[in-house]
Design a protein around this motif. Structure first.
Motif, short mmCIF file in Angstrom:
data_model
loop_
_atom_site.label_atom_id
_atom_site.label_comp_id
_atom_site.label_asym_id
_atom_site.label_seq_id
_atom_site.Cartn_x
_atom_site.Cartn_y
_atom_site.Cartn_z
N UNK A 251 0.83 -1.21 0.00
CA UNK A 251 0.00 0.00 0.00
C UNK A 251 0.86 1.26 0.00
N UNK A 252 1.92 1.26 0.78
CA UNK A 252 2.74 2.46 0.91
C UNK A 252 3.67 2.70 -0.27
N UNK A 253 3.96 1.66 -1.03
CA UNK A 253 4.86 1.82 -2.18
C UNK A 253 4.14 1.76 -3.52
N UNK A 254 2.91 1.21 -3.53
CA UNK A 254 2.20 1.03 -4.79
C UNK A 254 2.69 -0.16 -5.58
N UNK A 255 3.44 -1.03 -4.95
CA UNK A 255 3.97 -2.23 -5.61
C UNK A 255 3.19 -3.43 -5.08
N UNK A 256 2.74 -4.29 -5.98
CA UNK A 256 1.89 -5.42 -5.57
C UNK A 256 2.66 -6.38 -4.66
N UNK A 257 1.94 -7.06 -3.78
CA UNK A 257 2.60 -8.07 -2.93
C UNK A 257 3.33 -9.13 -3.76
N UNK A 258 2.74 -9.51 -4.86
CA UNK A 258 3.38 -10.51 -5.72
C UNK A 258 4.74 -10.02 -6.21
N UNK A 259 4.80 -8.75 -6.63
CA UNK A 259 6.06 -8.18 -7.10
C UNK A 259 7.05 -8.03 -5.94
N UNK A 260 6.57 -7.68 -4.77
CA UNK A 260 7.45 -7.60 -3.60
C UNK A 260 8.06 -8.96 -3.28
N UNK A 261 7.27 -10.02 -3.39
CA UNK A 261 7.81 -11.37 -3.17
C UNK A 261 8.85 -11.71 -4.23
N UNK A 262 8.59 -11.28 -5.47
CA UNK A 262 9.56 -11.49 -6.55
C UNK A 262 10.87 -10.77 -6.23
N UNK A 263 10.78 -9.52 -5.78
CA UNK A 263 11.99 -8.78 -5.41
C UNK A 263 12.75 -9.53 -4.32
N UNK A 264 12.03 -10.09 -3.39
CA UNK A 264 12.68 -10.86 -2.33
C UNK A 264 13.38 -12.08 -2.91
N UNK A 265 12.71 -12.81 -3.81
CA UNK A 265 13.31 -13.98 -4.46
C UNK A 265 14.58 -13.61 -5.22
N UNK A 266 14.59 -12.40 -5.79
CA UNK A 266 15.74 -11.94 -6.57
C UNK A 266 16.87 -11.39 -5.68
N UNK A 267 16.66 -11.35 -4.39
CA UNK A 267 17.67 -10.87 -3.47
C UNK A 267 17.72 -9.36 -3.36
N UNK A 268 16.63 -8.68 -3.75
CA UNK A 268 16.59 -7.22 -3.69
C UNK A 268 16.01 -6.71 -2.38
N UNK A 269 15.18 -7.51 -1.75
CA UNK A 269 14.57 -7.16 -0.47
C UNK A 269 14.82 -8.27 0.53
N UNK A 270 14.82 -7.89 1.78
CA UNK A 270 14.97 -8.87 2.84
C UNK A 270 13.77 -8.76 3.77
#
Length: 114
Positions: free
Chosen positions: A8-27
């Protein structure tokens, strides 16, 4: 914050946030119930990732340069290899532009516009 709030605060979907995590961009950390939760500084990281994706960088390149990014529209500390990595990305972008210009010229020729 939970993934829904980060979304909600970034405008990025949860699915995309999980993808970023899988790619090692988020922890993300895990709560005892298994839910992901994120620190407040993850907001900045997501904004940096989005800006770097808009610049045409791949997630692989972003993963390499993200530790040296500063600010929402990131500026970079020239950490080890960052200048070389960004220079290679710029060169690859220039090559893609050249390829697209050749393709455009060919297509325009087919239409009698070239």
């Amino acid at each position: 914050m939970l993934i829904g709030e980060l979304s909600r605060r970034t405008g990025v979907s949860p699915r995309l946030l999980r993808y970023y995590e899988e790619q090692g961009l988020l922890e993300a950390r895990r709560a005892p119930n298994g839910y992901r939760y994120y620190d407040e500084d993850t907001l900045l990281t997501v904004r940096q990732v989005r800006a770097l994706l808009e610049a045409g960088l791949t997630t692989e390149v972003i993963r390499a340069v993200l530790p040296c990014a500063r600010g929402e529209q990131p500026k970079f500390e020239m950490c080890v290899d960052v200048q070389a990595i960004l220079s290679q990305a710029l060169e690859a972008t220039d090559e893609r532009i050249d390829d697209l210009q050749r393709s455009r010229s060919t297509l325009a020729g087919y239409l009698g516009q070239g």
